[in-house]
Design a protein around this motif. Structure first.
Motif, PDB file in Angstrom:
ATOM      1  N   ASP A  60     -69.886 -45.116  -4.811  1.00 33.04           N
ATOM      2  CA  ASP A  60     -70.185 -45.600  -3.456  1.00 33.04           C
ATOM      3  C   ASP A  60     -71.548 -45.099  -2.991  1.00 33.04           C
ATOM      4  O   ASP A  60     -72.305 -45.835  -2.347  1.00 33.04           O
ATOM      5  CB  ASP A  60     -69.096 -45.139  -2.495  1.00 33.04           C
ATOM      6  N   GLN A  61     -71.884 -43.858  -3.327  1.00 32.94           N
ATOM      7  CA  GLN A  61     -73.191 -43.325  -2.943  1.00 32.94           C
ATOM      8  C   GLN A  61     -74.312 -44.107  -3.628  1.00 32.94           C
ATOM      9  O   GLN A  61     -75.365 -44.352  -3.023  1.00 32.94           O
ATOM     10  CB  GLN A  61     -73.276 -41.840  -3.295  1.00 32.94           C
TER      11      GLN A  61
ATOM     12  N   GLU B 171     -74.231 -47.271  -4.469  1.00 30.47           N
ATOM     13  CA  GLU B 171     -74.341 -48.555  -3.764  1.00 30.47           C
ATOM     14  C   GLU B 171     -75.060 -48.402  -2.433  1.00 30.47           C
ATOM     15  O   GLU B 171     -75.889 -49.245  -2.053  1.00 30.47           O
ATOM     16  CB  GLU B 171     -72.943 -49.162  -3.560  1.00 30.47           C
ATOM     17  N   ARG B 172     -74.775 -47.337  -1.728  1.00 32.57           N
ATOM     18  CA  ARG B 172     -75.448 -47.107  -0.446  1.00 32.57           C
ATOM     19  C   ARG B 172     -76.938 -46.830  -0.655  1.00 32.57           C
ATOM     20  O   ARG B 172     -77.769 -47.226   0.169  1.00 32.57           O
ATOM     21  CB  ARG B 172     -74.779 -45.956   0.301  1.00 32.57           C
TER      22      ARG B 172
ATOM     23  N   LYS C 194     -78.745 -48.103  -3.097  1.00 34.61           N
ATOM     24  CA  LYS C 194     -79.346 -49.405  -3.403  1.00 34.61           C
ATOM     25  C   LYS C 194     -79.510 -50.238  -2.131  1.00 34.61           C
ATOM     26  O   LYS C 194     -80.534 -50.915  -1.941  1.00 34.61           O
ATOM     27  CB  LYS C 194     -78.478 -50.132  -4.437  1.00 34.61           C
ATOM     28  N   GLN C 195     -78.532 -50.174  -1.245  1.00 32.36           N
ATOM     29  CA  GLN C 195     -78.631 -50.908   0.010  1.00 32.36           C
ATOM     30  C   GLN C 195     -79.772 -50.377   0.879  1.00 32.36           C
ATOM     31  O   GLN C 195     -80.375 -51.121   1.666  1.00 32.36           O
ATOM     32  CB  GLN C 195     -77.306 -50.809   0.768  1.00 32.36           C
ATOM     33  N   ALA C 196     -80.099 -49.091   0.708  1.00 28.14           N
ATOM     34  CA  ALA C 196     -81.198 -48.491   1.468  1.00 28.14           C
ATOM     35  C   ALA C 196     -82.555 -48.806   0.865  1.00 28.14           C
ATOM     36  O   ALA C 196     -83.582 -48.462   1.440  1.00 28.14           O
ATOM     37  CB  ALA C 196     -81.002 -46.984   1.561  1.00 28.14           C
ATOM     38  N   GLY C 197     -82.571 -49.443  -0.332  1.00 27.51           N
ATOM     39  CA  GLY C 197     -83.824 -49.819  -0.960  1.00 27.51           C
ATOM     40  C   GLY C 197     -84.107 -49.154  -2.282  1.00 27.51           C
ATOM     41  O   GLY C 197     -85.148 -49.399  -2.899  1.00 27.51           O
TER      42      GLY C 197
ATOM     43  N   THR D 284     -83.751 -48.166  -6.354  1.00 25.00           N
ATOM     44  CA  THR D 284     -83.599 -48.900  -7.611  1.00 25.00           C
ATOM     45  C   THR D 284     -82.826 -48.028  -8.594  1.00 25.00           C
ATOM     46  O   THR D 284     -83.152 -46.844  -8.773  1.00 25.00           O
ATOM     47  CB  THR D 284     -84.964 -49.249  -8.216  1.00 25.00           C
TER      48      THR D 284
ATOM     49  N   SER E  80     -83.746 -41.832   4.415  1.00 18.97           N
ATOM     50  CA  SER E  80     -82.401 -42.409   4.400  1.00 18.97           C
ATOM     51  C   SER E  80     -81.341 -41.308   4.356  1.00 18.97           C
ATOM     52  O   SER E  80     -81.589 -40.174   3.928  1.00 18.97           O
ATOM     53  CB  SER E  80     -82.238 -43.338   3.189  1.00 18.97           C
TER      54      SER E  80
END
Length: 454
Positions: free
Chosen positions: A314-315, A317-318, A320-323, A325, A352
């Protein structure tokens, strides 16, 4: 009832019964009675007992290691090494403990004063699962040497380890009540801390657990030592040995499947050598073999639980959602057990939330910085301050890092590791107080001033 699962297979382990209130009361009574005897024991008795307990650990190290591997998934070879480190700690305090307890004298306006180190009573240790033997022993060995007695509330998933430690202490010849494992759940900890027979508490664990234990200790006005989480910087400068730094960075990030408070988590690399380091580091992380922890050729086992693995995923994914790679890995593996591949995140926005969190799994965050000032600023721009590792051959840079990184520990041109001889602990939200060396022993002792006018 404790019902645990082998994280390498997903299979249930033996159930362990929880201690009821009457049993807790009996344990506290035994601890109190034993302290009244042990506090006046001779240094010779204490050092002999520590040596014998060390012998018991050494003679049973493979069996002990197998228990830890089954319960929380670390590789068997690393579990054996952990038990061997415990042996070294027992022997260190057996050899040097008497000198740590020596009285000292100072001159005062009228006469002289003597400082004496005296035990304070039963100490409760609330310990985590990630290094289930070492984190207990680094409290227990100095406690025995100090003349205190120990009580252990171990993590729910390592109850077998807790029982095994008590068994080794008894096998070493300890009197009943000198060290007791209490198979209780977290809900009972505050009441145990509040009990008048408990003198102090030490905790290694999460920030949240630290807040709860510190609150309970504060209400009872009892001493507390906290070793909490960290997101340690691993800083590499142009003068460093890049090959060795990249190699050690991989080891730091995947040791114990990334579940170590002091393993490097944020790789902060100078722009001049960023590409060269990143290439070697990513290649090393891609080569990590995650497999059966019982096999010698395995680099890392599963995470401690499926829940812990899902938290790390989950971390990612978060991030990646914050930008960010994902350069490699960081994925669930198609096999039974809580396995995932070693991963590397880059372009994580420093502002972030995820950049300031601790990722307790085999995933690194890779940052590029233009100079030493930016490296130190980024290293310190988190709420934690446990450890750090810096790589430079420049003496002036080394001095800057030693002085300016806000952490309890800094390793220079090496991966950070704890050792029985040196103080261990952090600042900021990584806790307070120190373990190991004479400092860890003295945390739970009464430094009594004896004033003499002779």
């Amino acid at each position: 009832m404790f019902q645990n699962v082998n994280p390498a297979t997903g299979q249930k382990l033996d159930e362990i019964a929880e201690m009821d209130d009457a049993a807790v009361e009996s344990a506290l009574a035994r601890a109190d009675a034993m302290w009244r005897q042990w506090r006046i024991s001779t240094l010779e008795d204490r050092t002999a007992l520590l040596s014998h307990i060390g012998d018991a650990f050494e003679g049973n190290k493979h069996r002990l290691a197998e228990i830890a591997t089954r319960e929380m998934g670390k590789t068997l070879k690393s579990a054996v090494a952990e038990v061997e480190k415990c042996v070294a700690a027992f022997r260190h305090y057996a050899e040097h403990g008497p000198e740590f307890l020596e009285s000292f004298e100072v001159q005062v306006a009228k006469g002289r004063a003597i400082g004496r180190w005296l035990p304070i009573g039963p100490v409760l240790a609330v310990m985590p699962w990630n290094f289930p033997y070492w984190q207990v022993v680094r409290f227990l060995a100095p406690a025995i040497m100090a003349g205190n007695v120990g009580l252990l509330k171990h993590a729910s998933i390592t109850q077998g380890v807790g029982a095994a430690i008590e068994d080794m202490v008894l096998k070493g010849g300890a009197p009943e009540g000198l060290f007791q494992n209490l198979p209780v759940k977290s809900g009972k900890v505050a009441d145990i801390i509040a009990d008048r027979r408990v003198a102090a508490v030490t905790l290694t664990g999460s920030e949240g657990a630290g807040q709860k234990v510190a609150e309970a200790a504060g209400r009872a006005l009892k001493k507390v030592v906290l070793e909490l989480g960290g997101s340690d910087p691993f800083i590499v400068m142009p003068s460093a040995d890049i090959d060795e730094a990249a190699k050690q960075a991989v080891t730091a990030r995947i040791q114990n499947t990334g579940q170590s408070c002091i393993c490097g988590k944020r790789m902060i690399v100078h722009a001049d050598i960023y590409d060269a380091f990143a290439e070697k580091f990513v290649a090393g992380m891609k080569a990590v073999k995650a497999d059966d922890p019982m096999h010698d050729e395995t680099d890392m086992g599963p995470l401690s639980s499926f829940e812990q693995r899902d938290t790390v995923l989950d971390q990612i994914e978060r991030a990646k959602q914050a930008g960010a790679t994902l350069l490699c890995g960081g994925a669930k593996l198609d096999k039974p057990g809580a396995y995932m591949s070693a991963g590397v995140l880059t372009d994580v926005p420093p502002e972030s939330d995820i950049a300031k969190e601790e990722i307790f799994g085999p995933v690194a965050m890779l940052f590029k910085v233009p100079d030493i000032d930016a490296a130190i600023a980024l290293a310190n721009d988190i709420p934690y301050g446990l450890g750090s590792s810096v790589w430079t051959k420049d003496a002036a840079e080394q001095e800057r890092f030693e002085r300016d990184i806000a952490a309890g520990m800094t390793a220079v041109n090496q991966m950070l590791a704890s050792t029985p001889e040196a103080p261990f602990g952090g600042v900021k939200l990584s806790g307070h107080g120190r373990e190991l060396g004479p400092w860890g022993m003295h945390e739970f002792m009464n430094l009594k001033s004896v004033l003499l006018n002779d």
